[in-house]
Design an enzyme around this catalytic site. Structure first.
Site, PDB file in Angstrom:
ATOM      1  N   ASN A  61      10.163  -0.693 -37.420  1.00 44.01           N
ATOM      2  CA  ASN A  61       9.745  -1.041 -36.633  1.00 44.01           C
ATOM      3  C   ASN A  61       9.345   0.926 -36.175  1.00 44.01           C
ATOM      4  O   ASN A  61       8.777   1.355 -34.744  1.00 44.01           O
ATOM      5  CB  ASN A  61      10.082  -0.844 -35.568  1.00 44.01           C
ATOM      6  CG  ASN A  61      11.740  -1.845 -35.596  1.00 44.01           C
ATOM      7  OD1 ASN A  61      12.604  -1.836 -35.585  1.00 44.01           O
ATOM      8  ND2 ASN A  61      11.128  -2.756 -35.188  1.00 44.01           N
ATOM      9  N   ILE A  85       5.998   4.194 -32.162  1.00 42.04           N
ATOM     10  CA  ILE A  85       7.949   3.315 -32.224  1.00 42.04           C
ATOM     11  C   ILE A  85       7.902   1.649 -31.246  1.00 42.04           C
ATOM     12  O   ILE A  85       7.349   1.818 -30.421  1.00 42.04           O
ATOM     13  CB  ILE A  85       8.444   3.918 -31.600  1.00 42.04           C
ATOM     14  CG1 ILE A  85       8.604   5.535 -32.487  1.00 42.04           C
ATOM     15  CG2 ILE A  85      10.061   3.415 -31.650  1.00 42.04           C
ATOM     16  CD1 ILE A  85       9.071   6.505 -31.973  1.00 42.04           C
ATOM     17  N   CYS A  86       8.048   1.059 -32.256  1.00 46.56           N
ATOM     18  CA  CYS A  86       7.730  -0.043 -31.399  1.00 46.56           C
ATOM     19  C   CYS A  86       9.464  -0.506 -31.096  1.00 46.56           C
ATOM     20  O   CYS A  86      10.454  -0.766 -31.760  1.00 46.56           O
ATOM     21  CB  CYS A  86       7.168  -1.611 -32.683  1.00 46.56           C
ATOM     22  SG  CYS A  86       7.994  -3.097 -31.486  1.00 46.56           S
ATOM     23  N   LEU A  87       9.474  -0.548 -30.264  1.00 49.27           N
ATOM     24  CA  LEU A  87      11.443  -0.203 -29.426  1.00 49.27           C
ATOM     25  C   LEU A  87      10.067  -0.921 -27.511  1.00 49.27           C
ATOM     26  O   LEU A  87      10.265  -0.882 -27.126  1.00 49.27           O
ATOM     27  CB  LEU A  87      11.276   1.182 -29.666  1.00 49.27           C
ATOM     28  CG  LEU A  87      13.074   1.424 -29.029  1.00 49.27           C
ATOM     29  CD1 LEU A  87      14.296   0.074 -29.724  1.00 49.27           C
ATOM     30  CD2 LEU A  87      13.286   2.427 -28.719  1.00 49.27           C
TER      31      LEU A  87
END
Length: 169
Positions: free
Chosen positions: A80, A87-89
């Protein structure tokens, strides 16, 4: 004049100092409360254990109504995390809430290290290895953990980098 976002960031910083969460730290940069430097230590009993990862957090005047832009400065191999450190959150995108503070953001990212979401990959190779070849994934993570120490010590010695000389004491 202090804006609401700056007041909120001062409050976040005060809370971080008074009640520091386990394994994360952050502080505003010297001359700008809107840009923070953060460190996340790899969680125990995970492939990221003993890693020391630097991040940057950029806040806008719309904080806390809009999330900050958070990026890893340290090299990262994670399903992620994008190549540029982004950041893929979900809480940094569509699930953001003004109730999140700096501490909550950093502890969420720290949790993400050991609990990736390979179904929403930012790094497809990391996601594939995480799902199909855990040993190879953990080997790659071990390499960036080791690199995180080297990068940290290089910056501590003034960035001398290639010098083999021991620092004068």
């Amino acid at each position: 004049m202090t804006t609401p976002s700056r007041r909120r960031l001062m409050r976040d910083f005060k809370r971080l100092q008074e009640d520091p969460p386990q394994g994360v730290s952050a502080a505003p940069s010297d001359n700008n409360i809107m840009i923070w430097n953060a460190v996340i230590f790899g969680p125990h009993d995970t492939p990221f254990e003993d890693g020391t990862f630097k991040l940057t957090m950029e806040f806008t005047e719309e904080y806390p109504n809009k999330p900050p832009l958070v990026r890893f400065l340290s090299k990262m191999f994670h399903p992620n995390v994008y190549a540029d450190g982004g950041i893929c959150l979900d809480i940094l995108q569509n699930r953001w809430s003004p109730t999140y503070d700096v501490s909550a953001i950093l502890t969420s990212i720290q949790s993400l290290l050991d609990e990736p979401n390979p179904n929403s990959p930012a790094n497809s190779l990391a996601a594939q290895l995480y799902q199909e070849n855990r040993r190879e994934y953990e080997k790659r993570v071990a390499a960036i953990v080791e690199q995180s120490w080297l990068n940290f010590s290089e910056e501590d010695d003034g960035g001398a980098g290639g010098s083999e000389e021991a620092p004068a004491t």
